[in-house]
Design a protein around this motif. Sequence first.
Motif, short mmCIF file in Angstrom:
data_model
loop_
_atom_site.label_atom_id
_atom_site.label_comp_id
_atom_site.label_asym_id
_atom_site.label_seq_id
_atom_site.Cartn_x
_atom_site.Cartn_y
_atom_site.Cartn_z
N ALA A 172 0.76 -1.12 0.15
CA ALA A 172 -0.11 -0.02 0.03
C ALA A 172 0.75 1.35 0.15
CB ALA A 172 -0.87 0.01 1.06
N TRP A 173 2.28 1.13 0.48
CA TRP A 173 2.93 2.32 0.26
C TRP A 173 4.44 2.20 -0.44
CZ3 TRP A 173 0.85 6.59 2.41
CH2 TRP A 173 -0.05 6.46 3.47
N GLY A 174 4.45 3.28 -1.17
CA GLY A 174 6.08 3.38 -1.68
C GLY A 174 6.66 4.49 -0.95
N ILE A 175 7.43 4.46 -0.05
CA ILE A 175 7.88 5.21 0.98
C ILE A 175 6.71 5.80 1.78
CG2 ILE A 175 9.65 7.16 1.63
CD1 ILE A 175 11.26 6.31 -0.79
N SER A 176 6.35 7.06 1.21
CA SER A 176 5.41 7.84 1.85
C SER A 176 4.20 8.08 1.00
CB SER A 176 5.66 9.19 2.59
OG SER A 176 6.32 9.91 1.41
N VAL A 177 4.20 7.46 -0.36
CA VAL A 177 3.18 7.65 -1.13
C VAL A 177 2.30 6.55 -1.24
CG1 VAL A 177 2.77 7.99 -3.82
CG2 VAL A 177 4.84 9.00 -2.62
N ALA A 178 1.03 6.81 -1.08
CA ALA A 178 0.00 5.74 -1.22
C ALA A 178 -0.18 5.34 -2.54
CB ALA A 178 -1.43 6.31 -0.80
N LYS A 179 -0.41 3.83 -2.58
CA LYS A 179 -0.68 3.47 -3.90
C LYS A 179 -1.48 4.06 -5.01
CE LYS A 179 -1.58 -1.09 -6.32
NZ LYS A 179 -2.24 -2.24 -5.85
N SER A 180 -2.70 4.87 -4.44
CA SER A 180 -3.65 5.43 -5.16
C SER A 180 -2.89 6.84 -5.94
CB SER A 180 -4.99 5.76 -4.50
OG SER A 180 -4.36 6.83 -3.50
#
Length: 333
Positions: free
Chosen positions: A184-192
């Motif tokens: 669900a997270w790429g570092i602090s970026v949500a998948k959406s």
Amino acid sequence: MQASQSQQLEMYRHMVTSRYYEETIAAIYMEGKTPKFDMANGTIPGEMHLSNGQEPVAAGVCAHLAPADVVTATHRPHHIAIAKGVDLDAMTAEIFGKKTGLSGGRGGHMHLFDTAVNFACSGIIAEGMGPAAGAALAMKMRKQKHVAVAFIGEGAANQGAFHEVMNLAAVWSLPFVCVIEDNAWGISVAKSGSTAVPHNDVRASAYGITGYRVGNDPLEIFAIAGEAIASARQGEGPCLIEVSTLRMAGHFIGDAEGYRGESEKASLAELDPIPIFRKRLLESAAKLSEAELEDVEKNARERVDLAVARARAAQEPAPEEALEKVFAEVDRG
Ligand SMILES: Cc1ncc(C[n+]2csc(CCOP(=O)(O)OP(=O)(O)O)c2C)c(N)n1
């Protein structure tokens, strides 16, 4: 495809070994980094990304792999390395930067490389796609019945390497499986915020291959991965599996996680896949006993403690040897 009782126990062993391994690493990580935090210092130099919560993915997929099968993993590699059978002593020494490490301490925790079980990982996201597909191409040309599996994060599935490799793997019908760990997270970026579709299994249709989607359940992952890997092994071409998994900790040790909502943080313990799987093993048809599970847990702790003790005692590499083996002569026979 259903996991047998011994396969379930083996999956549990990998999951608890990985969890205890990372709890131990986390406890050691700040040694030598205080009072002023300097990432390069300490018993474990460099960044540290934990995979706690994601253990079912590695256990369920690697249960179908032999040492001759190739796995490439990510900057969050411990659970996958352990389930693929990477030697725990050499892996720990590598993470501690010691001479007895897999690469003599040159790689650290994001660059574990073990030719004995055909495992590699990289700190560059989606980097493992090309090497895994290359290995799959070699397997196909040599008419071997092996498969190559690339694990990537859902953030990495937006890299060009992902799309290019999936396309060629499909064109060439390679024995290749891509496993996307969607935490669900790429570092602090949500998948959406990074991905145009809610789930990556639908992207498989763009390459004319099968896409699977599964939750963070080791037995369901085992079943789906079994089907996907068997079809790749039988020469039916590549496929894609996205697992909706769980990153229980921050992106790396030291991440304050200000971006993650309090309710999400509060729900993490309840979603922890290890106690859930443990309860199921005791109650389900597998009918494993409390004593059997405790034995697995005790053995896992002892094995990890031994690997850590050996890594602590191991020699530091000599600075003048740092560039040795970095540029290898290739024997083209
Ligand atoms: C090519 C490349 N771009 C950027 C980075 C910096 N980076 C490290 S981890 C990460 C996020 C990865 O997210 P994801 O693939 O979802 O994996 P996760 O960390 O969630 O396991 C980024 C952007 C990198 N390592 N490599």
